[in-house]
Scaffold this motif. Structure first.
Motif, PDB file in Angstrom:
ATOM      1  N   ALA A 309      -0.058  -8.513  -9.628  1.00 14.83           N
ATOM      2  CA  ALA A 309      -0.029  -7.227 -10.353  1.00 14.83           C
ATOM      3  C   ALA A 309      -1.461  -6.846 -10.763  1.00 14.83           C
ATOM      4  N   SER A 310      -2.252  -7.861 -11.134  1.00 10.59           N
ATOM      5  CA  SER A 310      -3.614  -7.560 -11.597  1.00 10.59           C
ATOM      6  C   SER A 310      -4.499  -7.016 -10.470  1.00 10.59           C
ATOM      7  N   VAL A 311      -4.109  -7.272  -9.201  1.00 10.09           N
ATOM      8  CA  VAL A 311      -4.887  -6.695  -8.089  1.00 10.09           C
ATOM      9  C   VAL A 311      -4.121  -5.527  -7.447  1.00 10.09           C
ATOM     10  N   GLY A 312      -3.124  -5.041  -8.144  1.00  7.18           N
ATOM     11  CA  GLY A 312      -2.423  -3.828  -7.684  1.00  7.18           C
ATOM     12  C   GLY A 312      -1.259  -4.077  -6.756  1.00  7.18           C
ATOM     13  N   LEU A 313      -0.797  -5.338  -6.651  1.00  8.97           N
ATOM     14  CA  LEU A 313       0.355  -5.628  -5.783  1.00  8.97           C
ATOM     15  C   LEU A 313       1.560  -5.944  -6.672  1.00  8.97           C
ATOM     16  N   ASP A 336      -2.007  -6.765   9.640  1.00  5.80           N
ATOM     17  CA  ASP A 336      -3.395  -6.485   9.248  1.00  5.80           C
ATOM     18  C   ASP A 336      -3.672  -6.986   7.840  1.00  5.80           C
ATOM     19  N   PHE A 337      -2.671  -6.852   6.966  1.00  6.05           N
ATOM     20  CA  PHE A 337      -2.885  -7.299   5.592  1.00  6.05           C
ATOM     21  C   PHE A 337      -3.011  -8.827   5.544  1.00  6.05           C
ATOM     22  N   ALA A 338      -2.152  -9.528   6.287  1.00  7.47           N
ATOM     23  CA  ALA A 338      -2.230 -10.994   6.325  1.00  7.47           C
ATOM     24  C   ALA A 338      -3.580 -11.425   6.920  1.00  7.47           C
ATOM     25  N   LYS A 339      -4.038 -10.672   7.916  1.00  6.82           N
ATOM     26  CA  LYS A 339      -5.334 -10.976   8.550  1.00  6.82           C
ATOM     27  C   LYS A 339      -6.488 -10.792   7.550  1.00  6.82           C
ATOM     28  N   LEU A 340      -6.398  -9.698   6.784  1.00  7.74           N
ATOM     29  CA  LEU A 340      -7.421  -9.433   5.766  1.00  7.74           C
ATOM     30  C   LEU A 340      -7.469 -10.585   4.753  1.00  7.74           C
ATOM     31  N   LEU A 341      -6.282 -10.989   4.285  1.00  5.03           N
ATOM     32  CA  LEU A 341      -6.247 -12.079   3.294  1.00  5.03           C
ATOM     33  C   LEU A 341      -6.833 -13.359   3.875  1.00  5.03           C
ATOM     34  N   LEU A 342      -6.511 -13.621   5.135  1.00  6.73           N
ATOM     35  CA  LEU A 342      -6.982 -14.868   5.755  1.00  6.73           C
ATOM     36  C   LEU A 342      -8.491 -14.814   6.012  1.00  6.73           C
ATOM     37  N   GLU A 343      -8.930 -13.744   6.638  1.00  9.69           N
ATOM     38  CA  GLU A 343     -10.327 -13.709   7.085  1.00  9.69           C
ATOM     39  C   GLU A 343     -11.308 -13.430   5.947  1.00  9.69           C
ATOM     40  N   GLU A 344     -10.881 -12.657   4.951  1.00  5.55           N
ATOM     41  CA  GLU A 344     -11.841 -12.285   3.900  1.00  5.55           C
ATOM     42  C   GLU A 344     -11.639 -13.052   2.603  1.00  5.55           C
ATOM     43  N   ALA A 345     -10.466 -13.693   2.453  1.00  5.90           N
ATOM     44  CA  ALA A 345     -10.250 -14.434   1.202  1.00  5.90           C
ATOM     45  C   ALA A 345      -9.805 -15.883   1.470  1.00  5.90           C
ATOM     46  N   GLY A 346      -9.627 -16.239   2.733  1.00  7.85           N
ATOM     47  CA  GLY A 346      -9.210 -17.612   3.061  1.00  7.85           C
ATOM     48  C   GLY A 346      -7.817 -17.952   2.531  1.00  7.85           C
ATOM     49  N   ILE A 347      -6.969 -16.927   2.447  1.00  7.25           N
ATOM     50  CA  ILE A 347      -5.594 -17.149   1.940  1.00  7.25           C
ATOM     51  C   ILE A 347      -4.602 -16.959   3.082  1.00  7.25           C
ATOM     52  N   VAL A 348      -3.732 -17.943   3.278  1.00  8.73           N
ATOM     53  CA  VAL A 348      -2.688 -17.768   4.285  1.00  8.73           C
ATOM     54  C   VAL A 348      -1.438 -17.195   3.608  1.00  8.73           C
ATOM     55  N   ALA A 377      -6.655 -18.222  -5.669  1.00  6.95           N
ATOM     56  CA  ALA A 377      -6.260 -17.217  -4.660  1.00  6.95           C
ATOM     57  C   ALA A 377      -6.327 -15.818  -5.268  1.00  6.95           C
ATOM     58  N   VAL A 378      -5.833 -15.689  -6.505  1.00  6.45           N
ATOM     59  CA  VAL A 378      -5.847 -14.375  -7.163  1.00  6.45           C
ATOM     60  C   VAL A 378      -7.297 -13.928  -7.394  1.00  6.45           C
ATOM     61  N   ALA A 379      -8.152 -14.859  -7.819  1.00 10.39           N
ATOM     62  CA  ALA A 379      -9.565 -14.515  -8.059  1.00 10.39           C
ATOM     63  C   ALA A 379     -10.209 -14.029  -6.757  1.00 10.39           C
ATOM     64  N   ARG A 380      -9.858 -14.681  -5.641  1.00 13.82           N
ATOM     65  CA  ARG A 380     -10.426 -14.251  -4.346  1.00 13.82           C
ATOM     66  C   ARG A 380      -9.914 -12.860  -3.963  1.00 13.82           C
ATOM     67  N   MET A 381      -8.619 -12.597  -4.257  1.00 11.23           N
ATOM     68  CA  MET A 381      -8.074 -11.257  -3.951  1.00 11.23           C
ATOM     69  C   MET A 381      -8.785 -10.212  -4.798  1.00 11.23           C
ATOM     70  N   ASP A 382      -9.077 -10.594  -6.039  1.00 11.18           N
ATOM     71  CA  ASP A 382      -9.750  -9.652  -6.935  1.00 11.18           C
ATOM     72  C   ASP A 382     -11.119  -9.251  -6.362  1.00 11.18           C
ATOM     73  N   LYS A 383     -11.772 -10.225  -5.720  1.00 11.85           N
ATOM     74  CA  LYS A 383     -13.109  -9.934  -5.156  1.00 11.85           C
ATOM     75  C   LYS A 383     -13.046  -8.931  -4.005  1.00 11.85           C
ATOM     76  N   ILE A 384     -11.897  -8.891  -3.305  1.00 10.03           N
ATOM     77  CA  ILE A 384     -11.770  -7.936  -2.182  1.00 10.03           C
ATOM     78  C   ILE A 384     -10.842  -6.782  -2.570  1.00 10.03           C
ATOM     79  N   ARG A 385     -10.755  -6.553  -3.871  1.00 12.99           N
ATOM     80  CA  ARG A 385      -9.807  -5.550  -4.400  1.00 12.99           C
ATOM     81  C   ARG A 385      -9.955  -4.178  -3.774  1.00 12.99           C
ATOM     82  N   SER A 386     -11.193  -3.805  -3.521  1.00 11.62           N
ATOM     83  CA  SER A 386     -11.414  -2.445  -2.980  1.00 11.62           C
ATOM     84  C   SER A 386     -10.746  -2.296  -1.605  1.00 11.62           C
ATOM     85  N   LYS A 387     -10.496  -3.433  -0.923  1.00  9.42           N
ATOM     86  CA  LYS A 387      -9.907  -3.348   0.421  1.00  9.42           C
ATOM     87  C   LYS A 387      -8.381  -3.530   0.381  1.00  9.42           C
ATOM     88  N   ILE A 388      -7.847  -3.854  -0.817  1.00 10.67           N
ATOM     89  CA  ILE A 388      -6.396  -4.117  -0.908  1.00 10.67           C
ATOM     90  C   ILE A 388      -5.644  -2.804  -1.138  1.00 10.67           C
TER      91      ILE A 388
END
Ligand SMILES: Cc1ncc(COP(=O)(O)O)c(C=O)c1O
Length: 388
Positions: A309-313, A336-348, A377-388
Motif C-alpha cells: 500500500a505504501s508504494v501504491g499497490l 512486464d510488471f514481474a520483469k520490472l520487479l525482478l530486473e530493477e528490484a531483484g524481487i521474484v 523487498a518493500v524498500a526496494r520497490m519504494d526506490k523504483i516507485r516512479s516506475k510502479i
C-alpha cells in the motif's frame, strides 16, 4: 529427438522459466528476494523429522509400499478429517495416499476422463489441472475466476453444449493463486450443479489449514450430497512444511477412490512407508506447529499488505493461503510488471498470466520469506516507485 505431441504442445512450466531468469541474476551477484514459488521456507517440524529418522532405520519400511497406502496412514488421515472437520471416512475404502497432491491432480483424470471429455478448470489456476486433463486426452474448459465474483466460478456462464460433454471439474479453495476462499453456500451450489450435470468434482484442498484471523476453511465434503459426486485432496506439503517429502491423501466418494486407486496401482508403487510413518506423526500429534506457522504467515501478510500500500499497490489481505494476489498498475501487464520487479528490484513475483489468461492484471507474491526480507523487498520497490 521428436517428442510426443502431448509434451510438444505443452507451454513451458511457469516456474522453470522464472527460475532461469532468477538464476541468471544470482549468477551476476544480485541478492534476489524470491517471493515467487509457494514453497514454505521454514523447516519441517522436529517431531516429524525425528519420526522419519526412526522410520527410515527400520527395515520393515524398506520394501514396496502398498498401492493404496499404509492402512495406519489412511486411518490417521481419516481420524484427522474427523478431528479437524467432523468428517467420517472409512480408511479402507475412502482414503488413498498420494505422492503429493500434484501427483494426484495429474493422475486423477486417467481414472474418469475419456478422450474428448471436457474437464472444467479454474483460470487462473494451478497449471496441473489442465495439463493432467490433456495428458488423459481430455479437453480443459476454463472457468474464469474474476475479482467481481470474489474469484469464484460462474456456473451459469458455462454453455449447455459444454456441460453435456463435461465429465469432471477441479476446484481449489482456499485458492492458489488468488488467495480467495469459498463458503459453504458456494459448495452447496457446486453439489447441485454437479448433480444436475452429472459432473465429478475434485476439490484440491492443498491450503486447507493455512488460515488467518480466526477463519476456518470449510471442506467441500461437509456439504450434504457432496460425497455422492466428489473427492477432496489434502496435502501435507504446506500444512506441515513438507513439500520435499511428497505426501498427500485423497478422501471421499468410494467409487472415485477405487477408480483413482486403480490408476495409481498401475503407475506408481505408492509412497515410501517411512514417509507415511512420518505423516502419521504429523497428523496425530499436536497441531500447534500448524497454528504457529499461521501466526508467522499472518504477520508477514500484514507487513507486505502495508508495504505494498505504501508504494501504491492496494491488495486485500487474504484470509487463507500464503499468497497475495496483487493487481498491477493499469499502465502495464503482469509479465512486464514481474520483469520490472525482478530486473530493477531483484524481487521474484509470479506473473498472474502464468496461471491462465484470466490471471492477467495481477502478480502473485508468496509469503515465503522472513519479515526483514519482506521489508527489504518493500524498500526496494519504494526506490523504483516512479516506475510502479
Ligand atoms: C493448488 C495446488 N494444488 C496442489 C499443489 C501440489 O502440492 P503437493 O506438494 O501436495 O504436490 C500445489 C502446490 O503448489 C498447489 O498450489
Amino acid at each position: 529427438m521428436k517428442y510426443a505431441e502431448r509434451i510438444e504442445t505443452l507451454p513451458p512450466y511457469l516456474f522453470a522459466s522464472i527460475d532461469e531468469s532468477k538464476q541468471a541474476l544470482i549468477d551476476k551477484g544480485v541478492d534476489v528476494i524470491d517471493l515467487g514459488v509457494g514453497d514454505p521456507d521454514r523447516p519441517t517440524p522436529k517431531h516429524i523429522v525425528d519420526s522419519m529418522v526412526q522410520a527410515v532405520a527400520d527395515p520393515k519400511n524398506h520394501q514396496y509400499p502398498s498401492y493404496t497406502g499404509l492402512l495406519a496412514f489412511r486411518e490417521a488421515a481419516a481420524k484427522w478429517c474427523k478431528d479437524t472437520r467432523g468428517l467420517d471416512f472409512d480408511p479402507k475404502t475412502q482414503v488413498l495416499s498420494l505422492i503429493g497432491s500434484k501427483e494426484g491432480v495429474a493422475h486423477v483424470p486417467f481414472a474418469f476422463v475419456n478422450p474428448g471429455d471436457i474437464v472444467l478448470c479454474p483460470n487462473p489456476g494451478y497449471p496441473v489441472y489442465a495439463i493432467g486433463t490433456k495428458f488423459a486426452g481430455g479437453v480443459p474448459y476454463d472457468m474464469p475466476l474474476r475479482a467481481e465474483n470474489d474469484f469464484l466460478p460462474d456456473y451459469e456462464a458455462i454453455p449447455k453444449d459444454v456441460l453435456q460433454k463435461t465429465k469432471m471439474m477441479f476446484l481449489n479453495y482456499p485458492n492458489n493463486p488468488t488467495g480467495a476462499v469459498a463458503d459453504k453456500k458456494f459448495f452447496e451450489e457446486t453439489v447441485e450443479f454437479a448433480k444436475e450435470n452429472d459432473i465429478l468434482v475434485v476439490h484440491d484442498n492443498a491450503y486447507s489449514e493455512m488460515v488467518y484471523d480466526g477463519y476456518k476453511a470449510p471442506s467441500f465434503l461437509e456439504v450434504d450430497g457432496a460425497i455422492d459426486v466428489g473427492i477432496e485432496m489434502y496435502s501435507m506439503s504446506k500444512t506441515y512444511n513438507m513439500t520435499g517429502w511428497r505426501l498427500a491423501f485423497a478422501v471421499g466418494n468410494k467409487e472415485m477412490i477405487a477408480g483413482f486407486g486403480k490408476v495409481k496401482a498401475n503407475i506408481d508403487s505408492g509412497v515410501f512407508d517411512a514417509v507415511q510413518r512420518a505423516g502419521i506423526t504429523a497428523l496425530t500429534s499436536s497441531q500447534q506447529c500448524v497454528s504457529d506457522m499461521n501466526k508467522v504467515y499472518q504477520e508477514r501478510r500484514d507487513v507486505l499488505v502495508k508495504g505494498l500500500a505504501s508504494v501504491g499497490l492496494e491488495v486485500k489481505p487474504n484470509k487463507a493461503t500464503f499468497y497475495l494476489w496483487c493487481p498491477v498498475p493499469e499502465s502495464t501487464n503482469s509479465m512486464d510488471f514481474a520483469k520490472l520487479l525482478l530486473e530493477e528490484a531483484g524481487i521474484v513475483a509470479t506473473p498472474g498470466v502464468g496461471f491462465g489468461s484470466a490471471g492477467e492484471g495481477f502478480v502473485r507474491f508468496a509469503l515465503t520469506k522472513e519479515v526483514d526480507r519482506i521489508n527489504e523487498a518493500v524498500a526496494r520497490m519504494d526506490k523504483i516507485r516512479s516506475k510502479i
